[in-house]
Design an enzyme around this catalytic site. Structure first.
Site, PDB file in Angstrom:
ATOM      1  N   HIS A   1       0.868  -1.263  -0.034  1.00  0.00           N
ATOM      2  CA  HIS A   1       0.088   0.049   0.038  1.00  0.00           C
ATOM      3  C   HIS A   1       0.926   1.108  -0.169  1.00  0.00           C
ATOM      4  O   HIS A   1       0.300   2.302  -0.187  1.00  0.00           O
ATOM      5  CB  HIS A   1      -0.908  -0.091   1.118  1.00  0.00           C
ATOM      6  CG  HIS A   1      -2.318   0.538   1.033  1.00  0.00           C
ATOM      7  ND1 HIS A   1      -2.265   1.742   0.082  1.00  0.00           N
ATOM      8  CD2 HIS A   1      -3.605   0.683   1.580  1.00  0.00           C
ATOM      9  CE1 HIS A   1      -3.553   2.362   0.448  1.00  0.00           C
ATOM     10  NE2 HIS A   1      -4.209   1.638   1.131  1.00  0.00           N
TER      11      HIS A   1
ATOM     12  N   ASP B   1     -10.300  -5.080 -18.004  1.00  0.00           N
ATOM     13  CA  ASP B   1     -10.637  -6.184 -19.066  1.00  0.00           C
ATOM     14  C   ASP B   1      -9.239  -6.591 -19.540  1.00  0.00           C
ATOM     15  O   ASP B   1      -8.582  -6.002 -20.563  1.00  0.00           O
ATOM     16  CB  ASP B   1     -11.482  -5.768 -20.073  1.00  0.00           C
ATOM     17  CG  ASP B   1     -11.784  -6.518 -21.140  1.00  0.00           C
ATOM     18  OD1 ASP B   1     -11.464  -7.816 -20.994  1.00  0.00           O
ATOM     19  OD2 ASP B   1     -12.700  -6.249 -22.066  1.00  0.00           O
TER      20      ASP B   1
END
Length: 456
Positions: free
Chosen positions: A168, A383
Site C-alpha cells: 500500500h 478487461d
C-alpha cells in the site's frame, strides 16, 4: 507444483506452479526513488489483497490467462519499474524504492472447481482465499520484499481468478487501478499504456520547515484502558448488500437538514452506529469513524493525471459511544459529513508534515473503524480480453471496503464486508434488521436477503 486441499464448506484443490519473479521486459533505470510523506506513513506499511473474478469467454479460444497476464506484466513493468524494486528505509523511517529490477512475484495455478460452485452472489469472504492468493514464504515483509504478488488461478469452467497483493505504500486504489489498466492494455496487445505513469512523489512531501496546521484525530494517541480494540479471536466475516431498497430504508432516518447527504455518508453513519451498538463499548468510550477521502481533486494545481501514489486522508469523526447508540442516526451522519468536508489540499500537506515531525505514526486503532468507497474506482472495468470482471474488490478485513455489485435480481448496489467477533455479529445483524425494516404505510420490505452469510 504444490497441491493444497482446504476444508471450508466449498472444498476444492488448487495446484500451484512454482512462484517466479517476473522482471521488466526491457532494461529500466537503476535508481533510488523516495516515496512521498503520505505514502510511507505507519498505517500504510502493509500489503493489501485484491480479488478479480472473470468468466470464461469463448472468443478467447484456448488462450491461457496466466500466460497472457505473465507476458503483460513483464511489459507493464518497463513503465512501472518501481514495482519491480524493493523498499529500503533511511533516516527518520523514510522509505524509498531501490529500483533494482528484481521483479514481481507471479504464480500460475489451477483449481478443480467451477465458478458456479462459488454461489449466486460473489462476495467476500471467499472460500480457500489463502490458496487463491498464496503467501509465498518471505514475501510479505515491507522492506526488501516484492512489492507485487500476482496469482492467476484457472477454474474448470474456463473462468479465472486474478488475485493481486500490493504494497500500500506504493499506491492507493486509484493508482492500483491505473497500473492494472496498463497491465490489461498490454495483455490486449498495446505497446504503451494509455495513461503514462508519473512518479513526482515530491508533490506530497513535507514542507520545510514542516508545520501541522490542522487537527488530526486519526493519529491521536489513545490508551486502550477498556480493551475496546477488537480481539482477534472468534472473528466472523459477512458481506451485506445494500441496493436501492436498503438505502431508501436507511434514508428514512435522515433529518431534513441533512437530506443532501450522499449514499456513502448515510450508509457509513448507519454502519458506524450499528457496529458500535454491537460491540457494546463503555458508554464514555471515544469511538472513531475514519473515512478514506480521495484528495486528488482538492489540489490547485491538480495532482497530474498518471500520478499513482497515495493521495488520500482518513479524517476521523469522533463521538462518545453513548451518543452513537442512543441518539438518532442524524448525530452520526452529521459527524461523518463534517469529517469528510475537512479534507483539503492544506489538510493533506498538514498530514505529510505531521509524518515527518512524529516519525510516521500509525493511525489510532483504539475504538476505530475505517471505511473506503471503491465503487467508483473502475475495478470492475479492467478487461484482460475476457470481458469485465464479475467481481472485483479488496479482500482485507481491517477496513470496510465498499464495492459495487449487480445482484442476482439485476439490482446495482454496494457490498460491504463486516468483520466482528461472532457474538457482536449477531447483535450487528439484529440492529441492521431494525434499521432496514420498513412497516410504514403497510409497505413492508422483506429485508432478510440483505444478510449474505459467510462461507467460512
Amino acid at each position: 507444483m504444490s497441491q493444497q486441499t482446504t476444508t471450508t464448506p466449498l472444498t476444492f484443490t488448487v495446484w500451484r506452479h512454482e512462484p517466479e519473479l517476473i522482471v521488466p521486459a526491457n532494461p529500466t533505470p537503476r535508481e533510488l526513488k523516495p516515496l512521498s510523506d503520505i505514502d510511507d506513513q505507519g498505517g500504510l506499511r502493509f500489503h493489501i489483497p485484491v480479488i478479480h473474478i472473470y468468466q470464461s469467454n469463448p472468443k478467447m479460444g484456448n488462450k491461457n490467462p496466466a500466460s497472457v497476464i505473465r507476458d503483460a506484466l513483464a511489459k507493464a513493468l518497463v513503465f512501472y519499474y518501481p514495482f519491480a524494486g524493493r523498499l529500503k528505509e533511511g533516516p527518520g523511517r523514510k522509505l524509498m524504492v531501490d529500483c533494482s529490477g528484481q521483479g514481481a512475484l507471479f504464480i500460475e495455478a489451477e483449481a478443480d472447481v467451477t465458478l458456479k460452485q462459488f454461489g449466486v452472489e460473489l462476495q467476500p469472504p471467499f472460500p480457500c482465499r489463502e490458496e487463491l492468493l498464496y503467501d509465498v514464504p518471505g514475501s510479505s515483509g515491507i522492506l526488501d520484499s516484492p512489492l507485487l504478488l500476482i496469482q492467476v488461478t484457472r477454474l474448470l469452467c474456463g473462468a479465472f481468478i486474478l488475485a493481486v497483493r500490493f504494497s500500500h505504500t506504493m499506491c492507493d486504489a486509484f493508482g492500483y487501478v491505473q497500473f492494472l489498466t496498463a497491465l490489461s492494455e498490454m495483455a490486449k496487445g498495446a505497446s504503451t499504456p494509455s495513461t503514462l505513469p508519473i512518479w513526482q512523489r515530491e508533490l506530497l512531501c513535507a514542507r520545510d520547515p514542516p508545520r501541522v496546521t490542522c487537527i488530526h484525530h486519526e493519529y491521536g494517541e489513545v490508551a486502550d484502558t477498556d480493551g475496546i480494540t477488537i480481539p482477534l479471536e472468534n472473528m466472523e466475516t459477512r458481506s451485506f448488500f445494500f441496493g436501492p431498497t436498503e438505502i431508501s430504508a436507511i434514508r428514512r432516518f435522515v433529518p431534513t437538514h441533512l437530506k443532501r447527504c450522499t449514499t456513502f455518508e448515510v450508509l457509513t453513519a448507519c454502519l458506524w452506529r450499528c457496529r458500535t451498538i454491537a460491540l457494546q463499548p463503555n458508554p464514555d468510550d471515544e469511538m472513531r469513524m475514519m473515512t478514506i477521502v480521495n484528495a486528488r481533486l482538492k489540489f490547485n494545481p491538480r495532482i497530474p493525471v498518471g500520478y499513482y501514489g497515495n493521495v488520500f486522508a482518513y479524517p476521523a469523526a469522533m463521538s462518545k459511544a453513548r451518543d452513537l447508540c442512543h441518539k438518532p442516526l442524524g448525530h452520526a451522519l452529521e459527524l461523518v459529513m463534517k469529517a469528510k468536508s475537512e479534507v483539503t489540499e492544506e489538510y493533506l500537506k498538514s498530514v505529510a508534515d505531521l509524518m515527518v515531525i512524529k516519525e510516521r505514526p500509525n493511525f489510532t486503532t483504539v475504538g476505530s473503524y475505517i471505511v473506503s468507497d471503491v465503487t467508483r474506482s473502475g475495478l470492475l472495468e479492467i478487461d484482460f480480453g475476457w470481458g469485465y470482471a464479475v467481481y472485483a474488490g479488496p479482500d482485507y478485513h481491517v477496513a470496510g471496503f465498499y464495492t459495487r455489485r449487480i445482484n442476482h435480481k439485476g439490482e446495482s448496489g454496494i457490498v460491504v464486508p463486516i468483520w466482528l467477533p461472532c457474538v457482536a455479529m449477531k447483535r450487528f445483524v439484529k440492529e441492521l434488521d431494525i434499521m432496514l425494516a420498513r412497516d410504514d404505510n403497510n409497505d413492508h420490505v422483506n429485508h432478510k436477503h440483505v444478510l449474505a452469510h459467510s462461507k467460512l
